[in-house]
Design a protein around this motif. Structure first.
Motif, PDB file in Angstrom:
ATOM      1  N   ASP A 254       0.815  -1.225   0.000  1.00 30.46           N
ATOM      2  CA  ASP A 254       0.000   0.000   0.000  1.00 30.46           C
ATOM      3  C   ASP A 254       0.841   1.264   0.000  1.00 30.46           C
ATOM      4  OD1 ASP A 254      -2.481  -1.332  -0.051  1.00 30.46           O
ATOM      5  OD2 ASP A 254      -2.340  -1.713   2.101  1.00 30.46           O
ATOM      6  N   LYS A 255       1.895   1.251  -0.799  1.00 27.97           N
ATOM      7  CA  LYS A 255       2.750   2.427  -0.966  1.00 27.97           C
ATOM      8  C   LYS A 255       2.619   2.921  -2.407  1.00 27.97           C
ATOM      9  CE  LYS A 255       6.201   0.990   2.448  1.00 27.97           C
ATOM     10  NZ  LYS A 255       5.792   1.909   3.498  1.00 27.97           N
ATOM     11  N   PRO A 256       2.948   4.181  -2.671  1.00 30.49           N
ATOM     12  CA  PRO A 256       2.898   4.685  -4.051  1.00 30.49           C
ATOM     13  C   PRO A 256       3.846   3.890  -4.956  1.00 30.49           C
ATOM     14  CG  PRO A 256       3.193   6.491  -2.478  1.00 30.49           C
ATOM     15  CD  PRO A 256       3.341   5.211  -1.703  1.00 30.49           C
ATOM     16  N   PRO A 257       3.536   3.768  -6.250  1.00 33.89           N
ATOM     17  CA  PRO A 257       4.338   2.936  -7.156  1.00 33.89           C
ATOM     18  C   PRO A 257       5.821   3.269  -7.189  1.00 33.89           C
ATOM     19  CG  PRO A 257       2.324   3.646  -8.251  1.00 33.89           C
ATOM     20  CD  PRO A 257       2.374   4.358  -6.932  1.00 33.89           C
ATOM     21  N   GLY A 258       6.191   4.546  -7.079  1.00 33.83           N
ATOM     22  CA  GLY A 258       7.588   4.937  -7.163  1.00 33.83           C
ATOM     23  C   GLY A 258       8.286   5.076  -5.818  1.00 33.83           C
ATOM     24  N   TRP A 259       7.611   4.673  -4.735  1.00 36.51           N
ATOM     25  CA  TRP A 259       8.203   4.822  -3.405  1.00 36.51           C
ATOM     26  C   TRP A 259       9.490   3.992  -3.304  1.00 36.51           C
ATOM     27  CZ3 TRP A 259       9.488   1.534   0.608  1.00 36.51           C
ATOM     28  CH2 TRP A 259       9.781   2.145   1.836  1.00 36.51           C
TER      29      TRP A 259
END
Length: 195
Positions: free
Chosen positions: A50-55
């Motif tokens: 559940d993190k942003p794609p580019g994290w």
């Protein structure tokens, strides 16, 4: 639901930088060009966390293979072309000619490295097996010699083509620190508590 090549590409292109690179880089016609490494597989781990794609993406890796000129000047000219095409993205894009890696690898990593025959050979030599993924810039297909099951399951196994136990454990531990649910499969000869 199993991770498919189309699914991984879809997850990766949710990072707008990956999407822009995959739109712009094909026009440069890099020989055997690939977008590869963390910018791709980390998108899957981020979705599962559940993190942003580019994290957590430190840089965006581009491999190509041109054995017609193994000079640094030739590689640097390609690097500069790529940098001009992506400068406005504000990220680090690392470009490496896989035909030249054997010339500098041993000095940097204290381990011999064979002369490669293709850009895919470079992807094949990542320390962690499930991270061996790349999107072909010529046709947009996914190269994943290990399949995608371990990637989706977060199973980190040492790549038998590059049996560098200490470097594997260090890199795997770094990934696990960022995505704690990842599981390190201790390589043979490593104590179980190394994970």
């Amino acid at each position: 639901m199993p991770l498919t090549p189309a699914g991984l590409i879809e997850q990766a292109t949710q990072d707008p930088v990956n999407a822009a690179l995959l739109e712009r880089l094909p026009a440069l016609r890099l020989r055997q060009g690939f977008l590869t490494a963390g910018c791709l597989f980390q998108a899957t781990w981020n979705r599962l966390s559940d993190k942003p794609p580019g994290w957590g993406v430190k840089d965006y890796d581009v491999f190509y293979f041109d054995d017609t000129d193994l000079s640094w000047d030739a590689e640097d000219a390609v690097i500069q072309r790529v940098q001009r095409a992506v400068a406005d993205l504000g990220v680090s894009v690392e470009v490496k000619n896989q035909a030249r890696v054997h010339l500098w690898y041993e000095q940097r990593f204290k381990s011999p490295y064979p002369q490669l025959g293709s850009a895919r050979d470079g992807i094949d030599r990542y320390l962690i097996a499930c991270t061996r993924v790349g999107i072909d810039l010529a046709d947009g297909t996914l190269y994943a010699p290990d399949g995608l099951d371990d990637l989706a399951a977060g199973m980190l196994r040492m790549n038998p083509l590059l049996p560098m136990r200490e470097l594997f454990l260090k890199k795997a531990a770094d990934y696990q620190a960022r995505w704690p649910w990842l599981r390190i499969v201790p390589p043979e000869g490593a104590p179980d508590d190394a994970a």
